[in-house]
Design a protein around this motif. Sequence first.
Motif, PDB file in Angstrom:
ATOM      1  N   ASP A 168     -43.408  15.276   2.528  1.00  0.00           N
ATOM      2  CA  ASP A 168     -44.329  16.141   1.780  1.00  0.00           C
ATOM      3  C   ASP A 168     -44.905  15.435   0.546  1.00  0.00           C
ATOM      4  N   GLY A 169     -44.597  14.165   0.398  1.00  0.00           N
ATOM      5  CA  GLY A 169     -45.112  13.391  -0.744  1.00  0.00           C
ATOM      6  C   GLY A 169     -44.294  13.553  -2.012  1.00  0.00           C
ATOM      7  N   PHE A 170     -43.358  14.510  -2.013  1.00  0.00           N
ATOM      8  CA  PHE A 170     -42.617  14.815  -3.240  1.00  0.00           C
ATOM      9  C   PHE A 170     -41.150  14.377  -3.142  1.00  0.00           C
ATOM     10  N   VAL A 171     -40.813  13.676  -2.079  1.00  0.00           N
ATOM     11  CA  VAL A 171     -39.406  13.347  -1.836  1.00  0.00           C
ATOM     12  C   VAL A 171     -38.833  12.466  -2.951  1.00  0.00           C
ATOM     13  N   PHE A 230     -46.221  25.330  -4.574  1.00  0.00           N
ATOM     14  CA  PHE A 230     -45.501  24.405  -3.686  1.00  0.00           C
ATOM     15  C   PHE A 230     -44.066  24.211  -4.193  1.00  0.00           C
ATOM     16  N   LEU A 231     -43.925  23.979  -5.508  1.00  0.00           N
ATOM     17  CA  LEU A 231     -42.588  23.742  -6.073  1.00  0.00           C
ATOM     18  C   LEU A 231     -41.722  24.985  -5.926  1.00  0.00           C
ATOM     19  N   GLN A 232     -42.340  26.137  -6.187  1.00  0.00           N
ATOM     20  CA  GLN A 232     -41.606  27.405  -6.072  1.00  0.00           C
ATOM     21  C   GLN A 232     -41.053  27.581  -4.651  1.00  0.00           C
ATOM     22  N   ASN A 233     -41.876  27.219  -3.655  1.00  0.00           N
ATOM     23  CA  ASN A 233     -41.454  27.400  -2.255  1.00  0.00           C
ATOM     24  C   ASN A 233     -40.476  26.331  -1.789  1.00  0.00           C
ATOM     25  N   GLU A 234     -40.758  25.063  -2.154  1.00  0.00           N
ATOM     26  CA  GLU A 234     -40.002  23.943  -1.566  1.00  0.00           C
ATOM     27  C   GLU A 234     -38.877  23.420  -2.462  1.00  0.00           C
ATOM     28  N   ILE A 284     -41.399  14.771 -19.619  1.00  0.00           N
ATOM     29  CA  ILE A 284     -41.582  13.933 -18.429  1.00  0.00           C
ATOM     30  C   ILE A 284     -43.040  14.089 -17.996  1.00  0.00           C
ATOM     31  N   PHE A 285     -43.716  12.980 -17.764  1.00  0.00           N
ATOM     32  CA  PHE A 285     -45.108  12.993 -17.308  1.00  0.00           C
ATOM     33  C   PHE A 285     -45.144  12.435 -15.884  1.00  0.00           C
ATOM     34  N   LEU A 286     -45.681  13.228 -14.958  1.00  0.00           N
ATOM     35  CA  LEU A 286     -45.728  12.796 -13.554  1.00  0.00           C
ATOM     36  C   LEU A 286     -47.149  12.855 -13.022  1.00  0.00           C
ATOM     37  N   GLU A 287     -47.534  11.823 -12.271  1.00  0.00           N
ATOM     38  CA  GLU A 287     -48.776  11.940 -11.496  1.00  0.00           C
ATOM     39  C   GLU A 287     -48.363  12.376 -10.098  1.00  0.00           C
ATOM     40  N   VAL A 288     -49.062  13.370  -9.551  1.00  0.00           N
ATOM     41  CA  VAL A 288     -48.651  13.951  -8.264  1.00  0.00           C
ATOM     42  C   VAL A 288     -49.862  14.175  -7.363  1.00  0.00           C
ATOM     43  N   ASP A 289     -49.570  14.557  -6.117  1.00  0.00           N
ATOM     44  CA  ASP A 289     -50.615  14.855  -5.147  1.00  0.00           C
ATOM     45  C   ASP A 289     -51.243  16.223  -5.450  1.00  0.00           C
ATOM     46  N   VAL A 290     -52.464  16.414  -4.973  1.00  0.00           N
ATOM     47  CA  VAL A 290     -53.125  17.722  -5.171  1.00  0.00           C
ATOM     48  C   VAL A 290     -52.316  18.870  -4.580  1.00  0.00           C
ATOM     49  N   SER A 291     -51.501  18.569  -3.578  1.00  0.00           N
ATOM     50  CA  SER A 291     -50.736  19.646  -2.922  1.00  0.00           C
ATOM     51  C   SER A 291     -49.484  20.048  -3.710  1.00  0.00           C
ATOM     52  N   HIS A 292     -49.122  19.289  -4.735  1.00  0.00           N
ATOM     53  CA  HIS A 292     -47.867  19.552  -5.464  1.00  0.00           C
ATOM     54  C   HIS A 292     -48.072  20.553  -6.607  1.00  0.00           C
ATOM     55  N   THR A 293     -48.503  21.732  -6.216  1.00  0.00           N
ATOM     56  CA  THR A 293     -48.796  22.789  -7.191  1.00  0.00           C
ATOM     57  C   THR A 293     -47.512  23.541  -7.567  1.00  0.00           C
ATOM     58  N   LEU A 294     -47.622  24.446  -8.526  1.00  0.00           N
ATOM     59  CA  LEU A 294     -46.456  25.256  -8.899  1.00  0.00           C
ATOM     60  C   LEU A 294     -45.993  26.120  -7.721  1.00  0.00           C
TER      61      LEU A 294
END
Length: 262
Positions: free
Chosen positions: A194-197, A230-234, A218-228
Amino acid sequence: MSKPRSLSVYERNQLLKYSYKESDLLTKGNLPVEYLTGFVDFAGLCLRVNPSVLIPRVETEEMVEMIKQFMFALSTTQNLNSGNFLEVGTGSGAISVAIFDFMQKQQLSYQMHVTDISATALETAKQNFMQFGDSTQIMQQVRFLQMNLLSELPPSTFDVIVANLPYLPSASLEFLDESVRDFEPHRALDGGADGFVLINQLLEQIWQGQFLRKTGKIFLEVDVSHTLDFLQNEYPDLLNRFAITPHFDQFARHRFLVLELL
Ligand SMILES: C[S@@+](CC[C@H](N)C(=O)[O-])C[C@H]1O[C@@H](n2cnc3c(N)ncnc32)[C@H](O)[C@@H]1O
């Protein structure tokens, strides 16, 4: 048969700047111009690149600006002119070198830890640092650490942790532009199913190892799909540990996450 390559204005300018002929690039398939010249402009600095490192992107300059603002705020509101900075997955060193340059101008003196899993990337980062300061000072102020995420990081706490780790879902790699897919290191692009592993592993290590100071970010660059959502679900545990603020890039794409301890 693939279309013959036509050069952009940017590519022509880069070729001129480094004394290459257009044919030098036109005969190299879709090779990015930066890998031919060996240089890229990033955050006002001219940095060395080679095929073992990702070519730093313009969006990442925006994350550098966010970090500078945070460090500036710490220095003006809390009188904090020194501290600990960590970058995980530094590649060419673009982010850390830009921050180091900023610190010199602002007379901030953070200790820097700069890591990558790739020894050649880390060597490139070191070369880039050496262009912007005295080598003895750099070797005192910056530790270059080759390791898998934080696996061998000695215990410490950081005021700033930054990571632009691989964040593309593995299945999307085949659809990338050929100049990226065929020339840039996949180790710098492939973020797992999922790109977030990898990013999640890093956050788990930060949490378990208590590497983030209470007042740190913490500053992270992430994919467009890594929304809040997405985080809440996964990855719901993350939202119980960190306050997470999403930020958009100049192209109005969801691109950065800033995390603080809850
Ligand atoms: C997307 S590139 C970013 C490079 C640079 N920070 C930038 O912003 O241009 C990701 C970097 O993470 C490194 N990397 C990949 N997996 C890693 C891991 N498990 N531990 C540490 N670094 C890793 C890659 O070698 C690569 O240099």
